[in-house]
Enzyme design. Structure first.
Site, PDB file in Angstrom:
ATOM      1  N   LYS A   1     122.526  65.176 -10.823  1.00 45.77           N
ATOM      2  CA  LYS A   1     122.950  66.038 -11.935  1.00 45.77           C
ATOM      3  C   LYS A   1     122.845  65.300 -13.261  1.00 45.77           C
ATOM      4  O   LYS A   1     122.472  65.902 -14.283  1.00 45.77           O
ATOM      5  CB  LYS A   1     124.343  66.609 -11.680  1.00 45.77           C
ATOM      6  CG  LYS A   1     125.503  65.655 -11.795  1.00 45.77           C
ATOM      7  CD  LYS A   1     126.119  65.619 -13.188  1.00 45.77           C
ATOM      8  CE  LYS A   1     127.289  64.647 -13.234  1.00 45.77           C
ATOM      9  NZ  LYS A   1     127.873  64.541 -14.587  1.00 45.77           N
TER      10      LYS A   1
ATOM     11  N   SER B   1     128.201  66.491 -23.827  1.00 48.52           N
ATOM     12  CA  SER B   1     127.521  65.889 -22.680  1.00 48.52           C
ATOM     13  C   SER B   1     126.667  64.705 -23.126  1.00 48.52           C
ATOM     14  O   SER B   1     125.708  64.853 -23.889  1.00 48.52           O
ATOM     15  CB  SER B   1     126.636  66.920 -21.990  1.00 48.52           C
ATOM     16  OG  SER B   1     125.791  66.301 -21.035  1.00 48.52           O
TER      17      SER B   1
ATOM     18  N   ARG C   1     140.238  45.845 -17.630  1.00 49.60           N
ATOM     19  CA  ARG C   1     139.348  44.713 -17.420  1.00 49.60           C
ATOM     20  C   ARG C   1     139.596  43.573 -18.393  1.00 49.60           C
ATOM     21  O   ARG C   1     139.206  42.436 -18.123  1.00 49.60           O
ATOM     22  CB  ARG C   1     137.883  45.165 -17.489  1.00 49.60           C
ATOM     23  CG  ARG C   1     137.446  45.958 -16.268  1.00 49.60           C
ATOM     24  CD  ARG C   1     135.962  46.180 -16.255  1.00 49.60           C
ATOM     25  NE  ARG C   1     135.542  47.208 -17.199  1.00 49.60           N
ATOM     26  CZ  ARG C   1     134.283  47.482 -17.484  1.00 49.60           C
ATOM     27  NH1 ARG C   1     133.320  46.792 -16.922  1.00 49.60           N
ATOM     28  NH2 ARG C   1     133.979  48.444 -18.336  1.00 49.60           N
TER      29      ARG C   1
ATOM     30  N   ASN D   1     124.721  62.766 -21.234  1.00 44.19           N
ATOM     31  CA  ASN D   1     123.410  62.699 -20.598  1.00 44.19           C
ATOM     32  C   ASN D   1     122.427  63.685 -21.215  1.00 44.19           C
ATOM     33  O   ASN D   1     121.276  63.346 -21.480  1.00 44.19           O
ATOM     34  CB  ASN D   1     123.566  62.942 -19.095  1.00 44.19           C
ATOM     35  CG  ASN D   1     124.310  61.805 -18.410  1.00 44.19           C
ATOM     36  OD1 ASN D   1     123.834  60.680 -18.360  1.00 44.19           O
ATOM     37  ND2 ASN D   1     125.496  62.098 -17.902  1.00 44.19           N
TER      38      ASN D   1
END
Length: 344
Positions: free
Chosen positions: A186, A247, A27, A249
């Site tokens: 999830k 993880s 980007r 999240n």
């Protein structure tokens, strides 16, 4: 390949392994320069070398970047998908080109699944999504269990075969929205479990299960299938996320439980956290659909600071999931037909 995050870089490496000529489009010029200089993605996938034959370019640096592509993989954040679509339309994409979403989460402001946004611009039969238990480093070094979903079974199989040639298991599905919403469920469930973990494993399990039930109801109204949620894209990916030591999240949920404001968490973890953006969009989409979602809505209020942690935990412990109303065959057919008409 548009986007050089961990998943995008991992998929680019798998495609190269499969013998596919691949260009990784960054980007910013600065990101491309770093990758070219070090020949590895030091931020998202450190220690994994990028092969010399993998081309690295800047998106938009020249026109016609997509006109010869057989497949375009979009590995951009869902909140940047509209900009990616504009760039694809500006440059032009050949009529035979398939567009594969690797985006996680939902497109703001209405919580639109990425494939639906892509279908509106490029047509239903040209769009696919890849998801599943795919921790990027493990995917490249040891394998993964991916799912490629598209309303065009031939496109799904064509993409899946590339991953198989790259020595990764990839099954096919005709339920792209179900795959995307299962991935959202999830991430939200992992966040909810982390936010409740200090209260015990039972509370964490209840929070995760209720989130899945509420998001599944939304998926079914959109034509998604329950089978997708209990497959690799849903529960399979949830287990991988819950067990991963890094993880984002689940860790974000734990930080919320410690009283850390949501806007400070990405900096603490060093990366964006999909669920912090996805959960409020999910809550909005579920509410707009007229469904009951007390746990998802409460988690959204916990994220934006309107709900104290003790009230969140108390709600999880006493709530009973609302009974799911299955959409009839005609209703599901009509929603799919309306989506197709809107894409033309």
């Amino acid at each position: 390949m548009v986007g050089a995050g961990s998943f995008g870089t991992g998929v680019a490496l798998l495609l190269e392994r499969a013998g596919v000529r691949t260009t990784l489009l960054c980007r910013t010029p600065e990101q491309a320069e770093r990758l070219l200089r070090s020949r590895e993605n030091e931020k998202y996938l450190p220690g994994v070398p990028l092969p010399e034959r993998l081309k690295i370019r800047v998106i938009g640096a020249r026109d016609g970047q997509f006109q010869r592509a057989d497949l375009v993989f979009l590995a951009v954040p869902s909140n940047a998908l509209d900009s990616a679509i504009e760039e694809l339309r500006r440059q032009g994409v050949a009529a035979h080109t398939g567009i594969v979403s690797l985006s996680k989460g939902l497109v703001p402001p209405d919580g639109t699944p990425p494939t639906l946004a892509l279908e509106r611009s490029f047509g239903v039969e040209r769009i696919a999504v890849v998801a599943g238990p795919a921790h990027a480093r493990e995917m490249v070094e040891g394998g993964a269990g991916l799912v490629c979903a598209s309303h065009d079974p031939e496109l799904a199989e064509r993409v899946a075969e590339l991953f198989r040639r790259g020595r990764v298991v990839c099954e096919t599905s005709t339920d792209p929205v179900g795959v995307e919403l299962a991935g959202c469920a999830k991430n939200a469930a992992a966040l909810a479990a982390g936010a409740t973990e200090s209260q015990g494993l039972n509370a964490s399990g209840m929070a995760a299960a209720d989130i899945f039930t509420e998001v599944l109801a939304l998926a079914e109204l959109s034509g998604g299938r329950a089978r997708t949620f209990v497959g690799r894209a849903g529960t399979g990916d949830l287990v991988a996320t819950a067990l991963a030591p890094t993880s984002r999240n689940r860790s974000a949920g734990e930080l919320l439980a410690q009283g850390v404001p949501a806007h400070e968490i990405p900096a603490r973890l060093g990366q964006a956290v999909e669920a912090l953006e996805t959960v409020p969009l999910l809550a909005r989409a579920i509410e707009r659909a007229g469904l009951s979602a007390p746990i998802t809505s409460a988690l959204a209020r916990l994220i934006d600071g309107r709900l104290p942690l003790e009230d969140w935990v108390a709600l999880v412990r006493v709530s009973e999931p609302a009974k799911r109303r299955r959409a009839g065959r005609f209703r599901r057919w009509w929603r799919r037909m309306r989506a197709r008409l809107g894409a033309r």
